[in-house]
Scaffold this active site. Structure first.
Site, PDB file in Angstrom:
ATOM      1  N   GLY A  95     -16.816  -0.432  18.076  1.00 18.63           N
ATOM      2  CA  GLY A  95     -17.978  -0.823  18.870  1.00 18.63           C
ATOM      3  C   GLY A  95     -18.500  -0.377  20.251  1.00 18.63           C
ATOM      4  CG  ASP A  97     -24.499   3.224  21.284  1.00 18.91           C
ATOM      5  OD1 ASP A  97     -24.816   2.156  21.751  1.00 18.91           O
ATOM      6  OD2 ASP A  97     -24.022   3.372  20.073  1.00 18.91           O
ATOM      7  CE1 TYR A 157     -27.497   0.323  14.601  1.00 15.37           C
ATOM      8  CE2 TYR A 157     -28.857   1.970  13.722  1.00 15.37           C
ATOM      9  CZ  TYR A 157     -28.412   1.229  14.674  1.00 15.37           C
ATOM     10  OH  TYR A 157     -28.911   1.362  15.948  1.00 15.37           O
TER      11      TYR A 157
HETATM   12  C1  GLA Z   1     -24.923   0.883  17.687  1.00 16.44           C
HETATM   13  C2  GLA Z   1     -26.109   1.912  17.835  1.00 16.44           C
HETATM   14  C3  GLA Z   1     -27.109   1.390  18.890  1.00 16.44           C
HETATM   15  C4  GLA Z   1     -27.587  -0.069  18.792  1.00 16.44           C
HETATM   16  C5  GLA Z   1     -26.455  -0.951  18.531  1.00 16.44           C
HETATM   17  C6  GLA Z   1     -26.971  -2.336  18.258  1.00 16.44           C
HETATM   18  O1  GLA Z   1     -24.149   0.739  18.614  1.00 16.44           O
HETATM   19  O2  GLA Z   1     -25.694   2.872  17.905  1.00 16.44           O
HETATM   20  O3  GLA Z   1     -28.194   2.266  19.112  1.00 16.44           O
HETATM   21  O4  GLA Z   1     -28.558  -0.138  18.065  1.00 16.44           O
HETATM   22  O5  GLA Z   1     -25.704  -0.421  17.229  1.00 16.44           O
HETATM   23  O6  GLA Z   1     -27.243  -2.841  19.385  1.00 16.44           O
END
Ligand code: GLA
Length: 385
Positions: free
Chosen positions: A123, A171, A221
């Site tokens: 993550g 990210d 997701y």
């Molecule tokens: C992942 C996605 C991001 C964001 C996070 C949750 O890391 O790539 O764009 O949505 O999850 O905040």
């Protein structure tokens, strides 16, 4: 030998050419989770773990990539450029290269050696780091003069089109735009951003890795995104000018979403609350009121776990365990969810003892290793050689 020297040595041996070397970091996010694709805010930063890419152009139309850490090799002709199915890592590079072609750039073949110390599946956005490094490297080599924000968007598109995850912009933005000792308050609707100082007295950012690989993450997701879009649609049928959950408040959910579907209400209510919570949490940080920020981090975790339902038992266990530790100011799961790390703001002198006691209890209970990193906040994507 440093990673930079090692990657250069491997590159020269394999390709008999002189590379440029790019470093692009992983990221943390203090608060504001699953808000980016809902046009809310995030409060993220680049860290000291990064992907490193050595790259040079070729005279032909072939892409050659070495994944140094995996000891794997991949090559393809530009005319056959498409997502690959059986292994995932080349996609981050191929998807990034494809963005240049989409912009009308005449892309020649290129060589890349990749190495990264961003743990995979934790993550911390190991994939965004590779995408940003690749886009940055090709922009340098091709002298295309693309600005950083456009490169962020190209890296995000690589993830959508080649990795199949409809991620928001957080990210790639954090990896590319990070600044040492600052977190970035990013408005994901306007893409306006502000650097907020984050140099805390005797407090560190401690990441606890559950070592649960977030395998469910990409399908769930994309489902969460759709659930949020559903809520927006129902509100929009009744209220003009609503394009995202950023424009929605809880009264609107009470009226137009809750009566229709409890699950969609729960999902979208978390996001609406989280967007608000980030704005307040960022004010806490700017006032130096870390205790309040910490409480909000715990509240974010509860929302992610019970309303948005993207946590898992290991993440919940780690956050629950630290709630009563006075040396922990705030903690929550971080990133997309279903595994990966918790982020903890912890008093510096308590870290070792704290981790030691947690580690044995976690490993006994979960039968998984608990690994940990103290993250420092560093600059975003840069050329280092
Ligand atoms: C992942 C996605 C991001 C964001 C996070 C949750 O890391 O790539 O764009 O949505 O999850 O905040």
């Amino acid at each position: 030998m440093s990673l930079k020297e090692e990657i250069k040595r491997v590159f020269k041996k394999k390709f008999q050419a002189e590379p440029i070397i790019i470093r692009s970091p992983g990221r943390i996010n203090i608060i504001g989770e699953h808000t980016d694709y809902n046009e809310g805010f995030v409060l993220s930063a680049a860290i000291d773990k990064a992907a490193y890419i050595a790259a040079s152009l070729r005279d032909d139309d072939e892409i050659h990539i070495v994944a140094m850490d995996l000891n794997e090799y991949f090559s393809v002709k530009l005319s056959d450029l498409k997502p690959v199915g059986d292994i995932s890592w080349p996609n981050y590079i191929l998807g990034s290269a494809a963005q240049f072609i989409k912009r009308g750039v005449k892309l020649p073949g290129f060589n890349i050696v990749l190495s990264s110390d961003v743990p995979i599946g934790a993550g911390l956005s190991s994939s965004a780091a590779v995408e940003c490094a690749t886009v940055f490297a090709l922009n340098e080599l091709l002298k295309t003069n693309i600005d950083r924000l456009a490169m962020v968007q190209m890296a995000q598109k690589a993830e959508h089109e080649y990795a199949g995850v409809m991620c928001g912009i957080m990210d790639q933005f954090a990896s590319m735009m990070g600044k040492k000792d600052y977190v970035i308050k990013l408005d994901c609707r306007s893409l306006e951003y502000e650097y907020v100082p984050f140099k805390l007295e005797r407090i560190k950012v401690l990441l606890l890795n559950t070592n649960v690989k977030h395998s469910l993450a990409s399908s769930e997701y994309n489902t969460r995104r759709k659930e949020c879009e559903m809520a927006v649609e129902w509100v929009r049928e009744n209220v003009q000018g609503v394009n995202s959950l950023r424009n929605v408040n809880e009264e609107m959910l009470d009226k137009y979403v809750l009566p229709k579907d409890k699950l969609i209400d729960k999902r979208s209510r978390y996001v609406v609350q989280e967007i608000e919570r980030l704005v307040e949490g960022c004010n806490d940080l700017q006032k130096g009121d870390l205790a309040e920020l910490g409480k909000k981090m715990f509240a974010t975790h509860d929302g992610l776990s019970k309303m948005y339902e993207v946590s898992c038992k290991e993440l919940d266990w780690l956050v629950d365990k630290v709630r009563d530790y006075t040396n922990v100011i705030g903690a929550r799961m971080m990133g997309g969810g279903f595994g990966g790390c918790t982020i903890n703001l912890v008093k510096e002198n308590a870290i070792e003892e704290f981790v030691a006691s947690l580690k044995s209890a976690y490993e006994k209970e979960m039968e998984l290793p608990l690994t940990w990193y103290v993250a420092s906040i560093e600059n975003g994507t840069e050329i280092i050689a």
